[in-house]
Design a protein around this motif. Structure first.
Motif, PDB file in Angstrom:
ATOM      1  N   PRO A 424       0.818  -1.209   0.000  1.00  0.00           N
ATOM      2  CA  PRO A 424       0.000   0.000   0.000  1.00  0.00           C
ATOM      3  C   PRO A 424       0.852   1.258   0.000  1.00  0.00           C
ATOM      4  O   PRO A 424       1.985   1.263   0.483  1.00  0.00           O
ATOM      5  CB  PRO A 424      -0.804  -0.126   1.300  1.00  0.00           C
ATOM      6  CG  PRO A 424       0.053  -0.977   2.189  1.00  0.00           C
ATOM      7  CD  PRO A 424       0.766  -1.923   1.284  1.00  0.00           C
ATOM      8  N   GLY A 425       0.305   2.331  -0.567  1.00  0.00           N
ATOM      9  CA  GLY A 425       0.976   3.622  -0.526  1.00  0.00           C
ATOM     10  C   GLY A 425       1.842   3.901  -1.732  1.00  0.00           C
ATOM     11  O   GLY A 425       2.542   3.013  -2.222  1.00  0.00           O
ATOM     12  N   GLY A 426       1.774   5.145  -2.228  1.00  0.00           N
ATOM     13  CA  GLY A 426       2.607   5.577  -3.337  1.00  0.00           C
ATOM     14  C   GLY A 426       2.159   5.031  -4.672  1.00  0.00           C
ATOM     15  O   GLY A 426       1.153   4.331  -4.774  1.00  0.00           O
ATOM     16  N   PRO A 427       2.929   5.346  -5.740  1.00  0.00           N
ATOM     17  CA  PRO A 427       2.587   4.801  -7.054  1.00  0.00           C
ATOM     18  C   PRO A 427       2.755   3.288  -7.060  1.00  0.00           C
ATOM     19  O   PRO A 427       3.701   2.747  -6.482  1.00  0.00           O
ATOM     20  CB  PRO A 427       3.580   5.488  -7.995  1.00  0.00           C
ATOM     21  CG  PRO A 427       4.725   5.874  -7.112  1.00  0.00           C
ATOM     22  CD  PRO A 427       4.141   6.185  -5.767  1.00  0.00           C
ATOM     23  N   VAL A 428       1.854   2.602  -7.714  1.00  0.00           N
ATOM     24  CA  VAL A 428       1.869   1.138  -7.702  1.00  0.00           C
ATOM     25  C   VAL A 428       2.819   0.617  -8.776  1.00  0.00           C
ATOM     26  O   VAL A 428       2.743   1.039  -9.942  1.00  0.00           O
ATOM     27  CB  VAL A 428       0.457   0.570  -7.935  1.00  0.00           C
ATOM     28  CG1 VAL A 428       0.504  -0.960  -8.002  1.00  0.00           C
ATOM     29  CG2 VAL A 428      -0.487   1.038  -6.834  1.00  0.00           C
TER      30      VAL A 428
END
Length: 487
Positions: A424-428
Motif C-alpha cells: 500500500p501507498g505511493g505509485p503502484v
C-alpha cells in the motif's frame, strides 16, 4: 421527442462489428463507441495461474479459481498484458505453508440486463457499483426498457451476508422521459438513483430504503425549493457519495453544432440541493464518462472524457480535476502513452486513504495508469506510469486494510484477472503485482464489456471485501452480469 430534436448524440463507445454510420443514421444517444473486442470467438474458460514475484508482505502467489457455472470445455491462452510474467500452471501452491490459496467465487446477479444492438449491456460502468448496506447486504441496480430510447424501470437486486444467491427484491418506474442509464449511490440505508429526464427537462431522483424496500419513489430534484430545469441537450449523468449524508450529482450539456458545452453539478449535505454550479469547458463540446471519488476534505477528484468539435469529427482528451463544492474547477489533460494514441475515455479513479490519487484512462486498446501523490498538483503528474496492453475495461478496488487491487478485462478474449499491488501507498509497481486469473462463467466473459466494483464512490466507507461484477461481451453475454468475490 426524437433524440436528434433534443440535441443529443451517440456516446463514444463503438464496438467492433457495429458501423458508426448505423449509429448516426438513427440518431441514438447510446450507440456504443470504442472497440470492445467483439471479433474473438466466444469461449468458456477455466484457468489457474502462477503470479509473478511480489514484494508484498503477503506471499501467497498462486490461485485456483472456481465458478458456479456449468462445467467448461475450453481454455484461453496466456494474457498479453504488460503487468508481469504470469504463466499458466495447473498447480496450486503457497509460500506461507499455512494460508490456503485465494478463491474467486462467481454468482449470477441477472441474465436480463438492459442491452440492445445499438447499446451494449456494459455501457456506462461508472454509473453503478456494488453497494454495501448497513446490514451487510450487497445491492446492485439494473436498468430496464423496451428499447434504447426508453429507460423505464429500476430493478433492485440484493444479496445478504449469508445468502448464496442474488434476488430481485423490488422494481420501480422512472418518470416518463428518462432515456440514458441511471447512476446509483447508497447513503446510509437509502439507495438513490439519478437520471436526466430529457423530455420533461429535469434531474430525476429515485430512492429506495434498503431496510424497507416498500419505501421508494421517484421525483424531480428541487433546488432552493423549486424543480430544477435542466438545459436542452443535457446528458451523461453521474453521482458520488461526498460523506455521511452527503452526495453530488453531475451531468454535461452538449454544445449545439459542436460548439462549447458545459458541465453542471449540484450537491446535497443532507439539508437540500445547492447550486447548481455551471462549468465552462474551455471550448470542449462536453464532458462525459466521469469517474469520481470524494476526498476526506470534501472535494471531488475526477477523471473524464472531453470532446472538442462537431461529432464525430473532432478530438478527445482524458482530463482530471479537483472540485471544491460550490466552485468552478480547472481541468488538466492526461498525456497518452504514445503520442499517436487516441484517447477513448477515462477508465477509473481511486483516492486512497493516504491522500494519493490513482487514475486509469483508455487509449487505443490499452489502459494507462497515472498517480498523483497526496498534496501535489496534477500538472506534474500527467504522464502514465504503466500501460496495460490488450485492455478494454479496468477498475480499482481496495478493501479496508488491504493494498489496492485492479480488475482488468481483456480486449481480445484472454479473460479477467485481478492484480494486487505489492504494497500500500505511493505509485503502484504494477509490473510486480500478484496476478490472479478469474474463470469465465460462460461465453462472452473472456472479453467483458463492463466491470463494476464496491467503492467509496458508491457508498460510505471502504469496501468490505474484494467484490466486483462483470458484464459479458457485446451481443454474446452482455445481458448477464456476474458477481465475483475473492474468498
Amino acid at each position: 421527442m426524437t433524440l436528434a430534436a433534443a440535441g443529443l448524440r451517440p456516446p463514444r463507445e463503438t464496438l467492433a462489428g457495429l458501423a458508426a454510420g448505423a449509429c448516426l443514421a438513427v440518431g441514438l444517444t447510446a450507440c456504443p463507441a470504442g472497440d470492445a473486442g467483439t471479433t474473438d470467438t466466444p469461449t468458456t474458460t477455466t484457468t489457474t495461474a502462477t503470479a509473478p514475484p511480489s514484494t508484498s508482505a503477503d506471499t501467497t502467489t498462486t490461485t485456483s479459481t472456481t465458478t458456479t457455472a456449468a462445467p467448461t470445455t475450453t481454455s484461453d491462452g496466456p494474457d498479453a498484458t504488460t503487468t508481469g510474467t504470469a504463466t499458466t500452471d495447473t498447480s496450486t501452491t503457497s509460500t506461507t505453508g499455512t494460508e490456503p490459496p485465494p478463491n474467486v467465487a462467481l454468482t449470477l446477479i441477472t441474465d436480463d440486463n438492459r442491452a440492445y444492438v445499438e447499446m451494449h449491456g456494459g455501457w456506462g460502468p461508472h454509473l453503478r457499483g456494488l453497494m454495501r448496506a448497513p446490514d451487510g447486504s450487497l445491492w446492485f441496480h439494473v436498468d430496464a426498457g423496451e428499447d434504447v430510447l426508453h429507460n423505464r424501470t429500476i430493478r433492485y437486486f440484493r444479496r445478504g451476508p449469508d445468502e448464496p444467491a442474488w434476488s430481485l427484491v423490488a422494481e420501480q418506474p422512472h418518470t416518463d422521459g428518462v432515456q440514458q442509464n441511471a447512476a446509483s449511490i447508497l447513503v446510509g440505508s437509502m439507495l438513490y438513483t439519478y437520471g436526466v429526464n430529457i423530455q420533461q427537462q429535469f434531474l430525476e431522483e429515485c430512492y429506495l430504503d434498503t431496510a424497507d424496500p416498500a419505501l421508494r419513489a421517484c421525483n424531480a430534484v428541487l433546488v432552493s425549493g423549486n424543480v430544477y430545469t435542466t438545459p436542452p441537450s443535457s446528458n451523461y449523468v453521474g453521482a458520488a457519495v461526498l460523506g455521511p449524508g452527503a452526495r453530488v450529482v453531475w451531468f454535461t450539456v452538449v454544445g449545439a453544432g459542436g460548439g462549447p458545452g458545459q458541465w453542471i453539478y449540484t450537491y446535497n449535505y443532507g439539508g437540500g440541493w445547492n447550486g447548481p454550479v455551471q462549468v465552462d469547458l474551455g471550448g470542449a463540446n462536453d464532458l462525459g464518462y466521469v469517474h469520481a471519488m470524494a476526498t476526506p476534505g470534501g472535494e471531488l477528484a475526477l477523471v473524464g472524457q472531453t470532446f472538442t468539435g462537431n461529432y464525430p469529427d473532432g478530438s478527445y482528451a482524458a482530463v482530471v480535476a479537483d472540485v471544491t463544492m460550490g466552485q468552478v474547477p480547472k481541468y488538466m489533460s492526461l498525456e497518452p502513452p504514445d503520442p499517436a494514441a487516441q484517447v477513448q475515455s477515462g477508465a477509473d479513479l481511486f483516492h486512497d486513504p493516504a491522500g494519493d490519487t490513482h487514475v486509469l484512462a483508455y487509449f487505443d486498446d490499452v489502459v494507462a495508469y497515472y498517480h498523483r501523490p497526496a498534496g501535489a498538483a496534477w500538472d506534474t503528474h500527467t504522464s502514465p506510469l504503466h500501460v496495460f496492453a490488450d485492455t478494454y475495461r479496468a477498475r480499482f478496488a481496495r478493501p479496508a486494510g488491504a493494498p489496492l487491487w485492479l480488475i482488468r478485462g481483456s480486449l481480445s478474449g484472454q479473460g479477467v484477472e485481478l492484480l494486487r499491488a505489492p504494497a500500500p501507498g505511493g505509485p503502484v509497481a504494477w509490473a510486480d503485482a500478484e496476478v490472479l486469473e478469474v474463470a469465465s462463467p460462460g461465453p462472452g466473459f473472456a472479453a467483458p464489456s463492463a466491470i463494476y466494483v464496491e467503492s467509496p464512490t458508491y457508498q460510505q466507507g471502504q469496501a468490505g471485501a474484494l467484490e466486483f461484477a462483470v458484464c459479458g461481451q457485446y451481443q454474446v453475454g452482455d445481458r448477464s452480469i456476474w458477481h465475483g468475490r475473492l474468498d
